[in-house]
Design a protein around this motif. Sequence first.
Motif, mmCIF file in Angstrom:
data_model
loop_
_atom_site.group_PDB
_atom_site.id
_atom_site.type_symbol
_atom_site.label_atom_id
_atom_site.label_comp_id
_atom_site.label_asym_id
_atom_site.label_seq_id
_atom_site.Cartn_x
_atom_site.Cartn_y
_atom_site.Cartn_z
ATOM 1 N N SER A 131 -7.076 -46.978 -14.306
ATOM 2 C CA SER A 131 -6.610 -48.017 -13.381
ATOM 3 C C SER A 131 -7.307 -47.921 -12.025
ATOM 4 N N SER A 132 -7.948 -46.786 -11.742
ATOM 5 C CA SER A 132 -8.623 -46.616 -10.455
ATOM 6 C C SER A 132 -10.144 -46.720 -10.558
ATOM 7 N N TYR A 133 -10.657 -47.061 -11.736
ATOM 8 C CA TYR A 133 -12.107 -47.125 -11.916
ATOM 9 C C TYR A 133 -12.713 -48.286 -11.140
ATOM 10 N N SER A 134 -13.823 -48.009 -10.450
ATOM 11 C CA SER A 134 -14.507 -49.046 -9.688
ATOM 12 C C SER A 134 -15.951 -49.241 -10.148
ATOM 13 N N PHE A 135 -16.478 -48.319 -10.919
ATOM 14 C CA PHE A 135 -17.873 -48.305 -11.357
ATOM 15 C C PHE A 135 -18.832 -47.953 -10.217
ATOM 16 N N PHE A 136 -18.267 -47.600 -9.071
ATOM 17 C CA PHE A 136 -19.079 -47.175 -7.932
ATOM 18 C C PHE A 136 -18.662 -45.793 -7.441
ATOM 19 N N GLN A 137 -17.699 -45.173 -8.110
ATOM 20 C CA GLN A 137 -17.261 -43.810 -7.809
ATOM 21 C C GLN A 137 -17.388 -42.994 -9.092
ATOM 22 N N PRO A 138 -17.846 -41.755 -8.991
ATOM 23 C CA PRO A 138 -17.984 -40.937 -10.197
ATOM 24 C C PRO A 138 -16.650 -40.698 -10.907
ATOM 25 N N VAL A 139 -16.698 -40.864 -12.212
ATOM 26 C CA VAL A 139 -15.571 -40.594 -13.099
ATOM 27 C C VAL A 139 -15.962 -39.454 -14.035
ATOM 28 N N ALA B 245 -37.281 -49.410 -11.564
ATOM 29 C CA ALA B 245 -36.764 -50.589 -10.863
ATOM 30 C C ALA B 245 -37.747 -51.046 -9.787
ATOM 31 N N CYS B 246 -38.316 -50.104 -9.077
ATOM 32 C CA CYS B 246 -39.253 -50.448 -7.999
ATOM 33 C C CYS B 246 -40.597 -50.945 -8.521
ATOM 34 N N ASP B 247 -40.939 -50.596 -9.752
ATOM 35 C CA ASP B 247 -42.199 -51.047 -10.349
ATOM 36 C C ASP B 247 -42.094 -52.447 -10.955
ATOM 37 N N LEU B 248 -40.884 -52.909 -11.199
ATOM 38 C CA LEU B 248 -40.690 -54.217 -11.824
ATOM 39 C C LEU B 248 -40.581 -55.309 -10.756
ATOM 40 N N PRO B 249 -40.949 -56.539 -11.095
ATOM 41 C CA PRO B 249 -40.856 -57.643 -10.123
ATOM 42 C C PRO B 249 -39.431 -58.209 -10.027
ATOM 43 N N LEU B 250 -38.520 -57.368 -9.585
ATOM 44 C CA LEU B 250 -37.111 -57.747 -9.477
ATOM 45 C C LEU B 250 -36.801 -58.231 -8.067
ATOM 46 N N LYS B 251 -35.940 -59.221 -7.974
ATOM 47 C CA LYS B 251 -35.471 -59.655 -6.660
ATOM 48 C C LYS B 251 -34.218 -58.875 -6.284
ATOM 49 N N ASP B 252 -33.348 -58.636 -7.263
ATOM 50 C CA ASP B 252 -32.080 -57.975 -6.996
ATOM 51 C C ASP B 252 -31.755 -56.957 -8.081
ATOM 52 N N ILE B 253 -30.925 -56.001 -7.679
ATOM 53 C CA ILE B 253 -30.388 -55.029 -8.621
ATOM 54 C C ILE B 253 -28.910 -54.811 -8.320
ATOM 55 N N THR B 254 -28.203 -54.365 -9.322
ATOM 56 C CA THR B 254 -26.878 -53.786 -9.141
ATOM 57 C C THR B 254 -26.942 -52.434 -9.824
ATOM 58 N N VAL B 255 -26.528 -51.407 -9.110
ATOM 59 C CA VAL B 255 -26.513 -50.054 -9.667
ATOM 60 C C VAL B 255 -25.072 -49.586 -9.691
ATOM 61 N N GLN B 256 -24.634 -49.174 -10.855
ATOM 62 C CA GLN B 256 -23.288 -48.630 -10.983
ATOM 63 C C GLN B 256 -23.376 -47.172 -11.399
#
Length: 175
Positions: free
Chosen positions: A105-113, A66-77
């Motif tokens: 029903s409690s999944y957020s994609f930002f907490q480990p499942v 991710a850091c090597d690519l010319p990205l402006k933004d990322i989302t990490v889940q």
Amino acid sequence: GCWRVRFGIESGNPEILAGIQKGITKEEIEHTVRLAYRLGFEVKSFFMVGHVGETRQSMEDSIRFACDLPLKDITVQINTPLRGTESFRQAQDPKNGTMINADSSSYSFFQPVFVPAGLSVEELVKTHAAFYRRFYLRPVTIWRHLTSIRRLSDVTKYIRALPLVLNLMFRKKIG
């Protein structure tokens, strides 16, 4: 009028890309992202940590990619195996890791499942936050954002997003 493109990269590790059946190589991803950047697009990409088969090294590979690519933004889940998917089927096999929350029903994609074998909940949360810090706190990323400010509404957008970004970068608790 198109000015931004978004790519679901998911991982910067060839074995993980093959394991999730992404159907594309790191080289193809890099070529496409760099082409989009050269054509003048703002490029955003989506990544995940905690895939089946994930290791500390494969997560590090994703951060570096991710850091090597010319990205402006990322989302990490954080990988969240959903019922009916191949990822969910693989997560049910104890040799691949541990499914720690089956209540979708409690999944957020930002907490480990799901926690891949050899990793811990704490490592996933820590790596998730580190991914954001290492990407967004680089001078080149800060510069890309500063040079995209054109009007007051852009400044307002950044001010509103700041609490979320800081939470993702520096979160202390797991739950």
